[in-house]
Scaffold this motif. Structure first.
Motif, mmCIF file in Angstrom:
data_model
loop_
_atom_site.group_PDB
_atom_site.id
_atom_site.type_symbol
_atom_site.label_atom_id
_atom_site.label_comp_id
_atom_site.label_asym_id
_atom_site.label_seq_id
_atom_site.Cartn_x
_atom_site.Cartn_y
_atom_site.Cartn_z
ATOM 1 N N THR A 153 22.298 -51.047 15.028
ATOM 2 C CA THR A 153 22.691 -49.585 14.573
ATOM 3 C C THR A 153 21.024 -49.192 14.120
ATOM 4 O OG1 THR A 153 22.429 -50.113 12.032
ATOM 5 C CG2 THR A 153 24.706 -50.035 13.304
ATOM 6 N N ALA A 154 20.760 -47.888 13.952
ATOM 7 C CA ALA A 154 19.358 -47.321 13.781
ATOM 8 C C ALA A 154 18.928 -47.812 12.269
ATOM 9 C CB ALA A 154 19.459 -45.636 13.760
ATOM 10 N N SER A 155 19.740 -48.235 11.437
ATOM 11 C CA SER A 155 19.307 -48.744 10.519
ATOM 12 C C SER A 155 19.010 -50.292 10.335
ATOM 13 C CB SER A 155 20.476 -48.756 9.335
ATOM 14 O OG SER A 155 21.577 -49.547 9.457
ATOM 15 N N GLY A 156 19.201 -51.066 11.613
ATOM 16 C CA GLY A 156 18.942 -52.370 11.685
ATOM 17 C C GLY A 156 19.791 -53.123 11.400
ATOM 18 N N GLY A 157 21.113 -52.387 10.925
ATOM 19 C CA GLY A 157 22.317 -53.170 10.905
ATOM 20 C C GLY A 157 23.247 -53.612 12.133
ATOM 21 N N THR A 158 24.275 -54.078 11.978
ATOM 22 C CA THR A 158 25.166 -54.491 13.168
ATOM 23 C C THR A 158 26.636 -53.997 12.885
ATOM 24 O OG1 THR A 158 23.961 -56.222 13.667
ATOM 25 C CG2 THR A 158 26.086 -56.104 14.586
ATOM 26 N N LEU A 159 27.340 -53.331 13.736
ATOM 27 C CA LEU A 159 28.820 -52.734 13.691
ATOM 28 C C LEU A 159 29.303 -53.545 14.903
ATOM 29 C CD1 LEU A 159 28.345 -49.020 13.488
ATOM 30 C CD2 LEU A 159 28.861 -50.602 11.562
ATOM 31 N N THR A 160 30.745 -54.068 14.579
ATOM 32 C CA THR A 160 31.681 -54.673 15.508
ATOM 33 C C THR A 160 32.646 -53.854 16.057
ATOM 34 O OG1 THR A 160 31.105 -56.869 14.254
ATOM 35 C CG2 THR A 160 33.004 -56.503 15.905
ATOM 36 N N ALA A 161 32.617 -53.772 17.467
ATOM 37 C CA ALA A 161 33.724 -52.848 17.954
ATOM 38 C C ALA A 161 34.885 -53.687 18.605
ATOM 39 C CB ALA A 161 33.133 -51.961 19.079
ATOM 40 N N MET A 162 36.257 -53.555 18.342
ATOM 41 C CA MET A 162 36.962 -54.104 18.913
ATOM 42 C C MET A 162 38.351 -53.145 19.597
ATOM 43 S SD MET A 162 37.354 -57.271 16.202
ATOM 44 C CE MET A 162 37.201 -56.383 14.850
ATOM 45 N N MET A 163 39.119 -53.810 20.050
ATOM 46 C CA MET A 163 40.443 -53.008 20.579
ATOM 47 C C MET A 163 41.661 -53.804 19.687
ATOM 48 S SD MET A 163 39.466 -51.019 22.938
ATOM 49 C CE MET A 163 41.184 -50.406 23.302
ATOM 50 N N ARG A 164 42.374 -52.493 18.987
ATOM 51 C CA ARG A 164 43.518 -52.962 18.450
ATOM 52 C C ARG A 164 44.801 -52.068 18.800
ATOM 53 N NH1 ARG A 164 43.284 -51.280 12.129
ATOM 54 N NH2 ARG A 164 41.896 -53.020 11.818
ATOM 55 N N GLY A 165 45.361 -52.755 19.912
ATOM 56 C CA GLY A 165 46.280 -51.968 20.611
ATOM 57 C C GLY A 165 45.444 -50.963 21.519
ATOM 58 N N LYS A 166 46.023 -49.541 21.424
ATOM 59 C CA LYS A 166 45.210 -48.655 22.166
ATOM 60 C C LYS A 166 43.849 -48.107 21.238
ATOM 61 C CE LYS A 166 48.995 -47.141 24.603
ATOM 62 N NZ LYS A 166 49.964 -45.984 25.069
ATOM 63 N N ASP A 167 43.841 -48.592 19.969
ATOM 64 C CA ASP A 167 42.563 -47.905 19.293
ATOM 65 C C ASP A 167 41.395 -48.681 19.421
ATOM 66 O OD1 ASP A 167 44.493 -46.145 18.168
ATOM 67 O OD2 ASP A 167 44.852 -47.084 16.537
ATOM 68 N N VAL A 168 40.418 -48.170 19.408
ATOM 69 C CA VAL A 168 38.944 -48.704 19.273
ATOM 70 C C VAL A 168 38.801 -48.687 17.872
ATOM 71 C CG1 VAL A 168 36.234 -48.557 19.701
ATOM 72 C CG2 VAL A 168 38.103 -47.833 21.510
ATOM 73 N N VAL A 169 38.532 -49.889 17.132
ATOM 74 C CA VAL A 169 38.010 -50.258 15.880
ATOM 75 C C VAL A 169 36.669 -50.555 15.624
ATOM 76 C CG1 VAL A 169 38.659 -51.359 13.819
ATOM 77 C CG2 VAL A 169 40.536 -50.602 15.408
ATOM 78 N N ILE A 170 35.913 -49.889 14.697
ATOM 79 C CA ILE A 170 34.544 -50.383 14.457
ATOM 80 C C ILE A 170 34.650 -50.926 13.079
ATOM 81 C CG2 ILE A 170 32.198 -49.436 14.180
ATOM 82 C CD1 ILE A 170 33.423 -49.097 16.963
ATOM 83 N N THR A 171 34.141 -51.938 12.773
ATOM 84 C CA THR A 171 34.015 -52.728 11.616
ATOM 85 C C THR A 171 32.583 -53.036 11.030
ATOM 86 O OG1 THR A 171 35.950 -53.931 12.539
ATOM 87 C CG2 THR A 171 34.894 -54.924 10.643
ATOM 88 N N ASP A 172 32.555 -52.927 10.051
ATOM 89 C CA ASP A 172 30.970 -53.116 9.287
ATOM 90 C C ASP A 172 30.940 -54.280 8.740
ATOM 91 O OD1 ASP A 172 32.164 -53.333 6.669
ATOM 92 O OD2 ASP A 172 31.798 -51.116 6.046
ATOM 93 N N VAL A 173 29.787 -54.732 8.207
ATOM 94 C CA VAL A 173 29.629 -56.171 7.822
ATOM 95 C C VAL A 173 30.234 -56.573 6.692
ATOM 96 C CG1 VAL A 173 27.066 -56.102 8.615
ATOM 97 C CG2 VAL A 173 27.380 -55.416 6.343
ATOM 98 N N LYS A 174 30.914 -55.661 5.666
ATOM 99 C CA LYS A 174 31.723 -55.911 4.809
ATOM 100 C C LYS A 174 33.067 -56.152 5.390
ATOM 101 C CE LYS A 174 28.682 -53.936 1.364
ATOM 102 N NZ LYS A 174 28.592 -52.907 0.287
ATOM 103 N N GLY A 175 33.469 -55.941 6.371
ATOM 104 C CA GLY A 175 34.864 -56.122 6.810
ATOM 105 C C GLY A 175 35.623 -54.713 6.867
ATOM 106 N N ASN A 176 34.939 -53.779 6.491
ATOM 107 C CA ASN A 176 35.846 -52.366 6.277
ATOM 108 C C ASN A 176 35.993 -52.010 7.866
ATOM 109 O OD1 ASN A 176 35.738 -52.253 3.335
ATOM 110 N ND2 ASN A 176 33.648 -51.839 3.745
ATOM 111 N N ALA A 177 37.017 -51.638 8.290
ATOM 112 C CA ALA A 177 37.462 -51.226 9.730
ATOM 113 C C ALA A 177 37.701 -49.626 9.625
ATOM 114 C CB ALA A 177 38.641 -51.977 10.156
ATOM 115 N N ALA A 178 37.072 -49.009 10.825
ATOM 116 C CA ALA A 178 37.223 -47.944 11.010
ATOM 117 C C ALA A 178 38.004 -47.447 12.153
ATOM 118 C CB ALA A 178 35.987 -47.026 10.647
ATOM 119 N N VAL A 179 39.025 -46.705 12.450
ATOM 120 C CA VAL A 179 39.274 -46.380 13.623
ATOM 121 C C VAL A 179 38.663 -45.093 14.308
ATOM 122 C CG1 VAL A 179 41.455 -45.606 14.970
ATOM 123 C CG2 VAL A 179 41.635 -47.023 12.930
#
Length: 202
Positions: A153-179
């Motif tokens: 990311t632009a902040s210097g951090g990292t996000l993790t993108a995965m697939m959950r079924g048909k959804d794309v899920v973005i997870t932060d370093v704390k494990g919070n997942a956004a669809v």
């Protein structure tokens, strides 16, 4: 087995998108649709009751979405308007008003205080990835990463993108997942993917 199937489907979608005459649709959470293929950049989507025009920049489009008034207020408070109006390109994972309301009571008001501008900037830039990462590219990165894509990311951090079924899920370093609820909202200086949670840096 599931990972193999996802990878195979992703490869098929990408191959089709490269040669199809029309757009390829990938259904997202809540019935939203990501448009992939040659015509994706020309697609005009509705977000927050307003048309998002590919010829306008991220800020000029976002201010018209009634679902992103909190995000726009935060961007202004952090002094990021000029940055997000620049050439970029940027990929923005844009939390809705409802996403901000899920934070602990008082969090948004605290972040918007002038003395917390630095923290607010960190939170907002954690939702921004340099470059134009559309849905097709993101799926390709997830496939190449064996089911995960690490996004710097632009902040210097990292996000993790995965697939959950048909959804794309973005997870932060704390494990919070956004669809991703609306993907590929094309802008003149990048792309917006609407998400249902606020992502927090470490």
């Amino acid at each position: 087995m599931q990972r193999h199937l996802i990878a195979a489907c992703a490869a098929s979608l990408l191959a089709t998108a490269a040669f199809a005459e029309g757009p390829i649709e990938m259904h997202m959470s809540g019935g939203a649709t990501a448009i992939m293929g040659a015509s994706a950049s020309a697609a005009t989507k509705m977000v927050g009751g307003a048309a998002m025009y590919p010829g306008k920049d991220i800020v000029d489009n976002a201010v018209n979405s009634r679902d992103h008034t909190t995000l726009v207020t935060a961007v202004k408070a952090a002094g990021l308007v000029d940055t997000l109006k620049s050439a970029g390109p940027f990929t923005v994972f844009a939390p809705t008003n409802n996403a901000f309301s899920m934070l602990p009571a008082g969090t948004v008001d605290t972040l918007l205080k002038p003395e917390n501008k630095g923290t607010l900037t960190q939170v907002l830039t954690y939702h921004v990835v340099p470059g134009r990462v559309d849905a097709a590219t993101l799926v390709q990165q997830i496939q190449a990463g064996g089911g995960k894509a690490m996004l710097k990311t632009a902040s210097g951090g990292t996000l993790t993108a995965m697939m959950r079924g048909k959804d794309v899920v973005i997870t932060d370093v704390k494990g919070n997942a956004a669809v991703v609820t609306i993907a590929d909202v094309m802008q003149s200086n990048g792309v917006i993917h609407v998400v249902d949670k606020v992502l927090l840096p470490g």
